[in-house]
Design an enzyme around this catalytic site. Structure first.
Site, PDB file in Angstrom:
ATOM      1  CB  SER A 217      -0.983  -0.091   1.158  1.00 58.28           C
ATOM      2  OG  SER A 217      -1.527   1.121   1.398  1.00 58.28           O
TER       3      SER A 217
ATOM      4  CE1 TYR B  60      -4.856  -1.800   4.974  1.00 59.08           C
ATOM      5  CE2 TYR B  60      -4.019   0.414   4.533  1.00 59.08           C
ATOM      6  CZ  TYR B  60      -4.264  -0.995   4.001  1.00 59.08           C
ATOM      7  OH  TYR B  60      -3.975  -1.378   2.584  1.00 59.08           O
TER       8      TYR B  60
END
Length: 241
Positions: free
Chosen positions: A139, A152
């Site tokens: 990510s 996260y």
């Protein structure tokens, strides 16, 4: 790496980025096996993937990871690429929750521990192949945290560190390659609660992954992440002078 004639297993392949990757790779002449937690959604995805195979299971559960790994090794011996795509994310502010640790446990289990475990289960099989790969879907969060995705982002930073270590571990093994893909926000159901509607299409991630495999580019930034990757690359080059 060759981009056709592979047998590829994709976790979380019944929707979003995983499904987009499955569509891209099956169109390019690869055998595709997808995983999903929900059987109905898995079957719907298979309707879009002629000839693909589905294996139901929840990668958050250790027993499911073990079962799926055994299924793959015993029933799909040609498997030579695994794509660790399944993930979990909670959007929230640390100042407005009393159970951040519970959210973090779920995210860390799916985004990090499950990947380590499943990769460990599959590496001996992959090492027997003439050409194999592990692909971890990471990510933009690797490049910095975000207050609305506090835990996260931490899990993706951990995944990045693990992926780099995995690559270093097997860098002398010329038959296995370790890739990491860094998407920005992607317009999927998964990212809906954190502004996913404004993100790039999942197909763009799939296209960039395909290009990276073709060019043996082990770090694959996507979309706006390319500018962060370029800036860091330039800074590291200057430090090395």
């Amino acid at each position: 790496m060759q981009t056709t004639g592979n047998t590829v297993f994709i976790t979380g392949g019944s929707a979003g980025i995983g499904l987009a990757i499955a569509k891209k790779l099956i169109a390019e002449g690869n055998t595709i096996i997808i995983n999903g937690r929900n059987e109905a959604r898995l079957q719907n995805a298979l309707k879009e993937l002629p000839g693909a195979i589905g294996i139901q299971g929840d990668f958050a559960l250790e027993e499911d990871r073990i079962r799926i790994a055994e299924d793959l090794k015993n029933n799909h011996p040609d498997l030579n690429i695994i794509i660790n795509n399944a993930g979990a994310a909670f959007g929230y502010l640390l100042s407005e929750t009393t159970n951040a640790h519970e959210k973090a446990k779920i995210e860390m289990n799916v985004n990090y521990i499950a990947i380590i475990h499943f990769t460990e289960l599959m590496i001996p099989h992959l090492l027997q192949k003439k050409a194999a790969a592990v692909v971890n879907i990471s990510s933009l969060a690797v490049y910095g945290s975000h207050k609305f995705l506090p835990t996260y982002c931490a899990t993706k930073a951990a995944l990045h560190s693990y992926t780099v270590a995995l690559r270093y571990t097997y860098e002398e093994q010329k038959n296995i390659q370790i890739y990491e893909v860094y998407p920005p926000t992607v317009n999927t159901e998964f990212s809906a609660e954190v502004g996913g509607a404004n993100g790039i299409p999942a197909s763009e991630v799939a296209d960039e992954l395909f290009w990276g495999l073709e060019k043996d580019q082990f770090d694959i930034p996507v979309g706006e992440v390319k500018k962060y990757a370029a800036a860091i690359g330039e800074a590291m080059a200057k430090l090395a002078q």
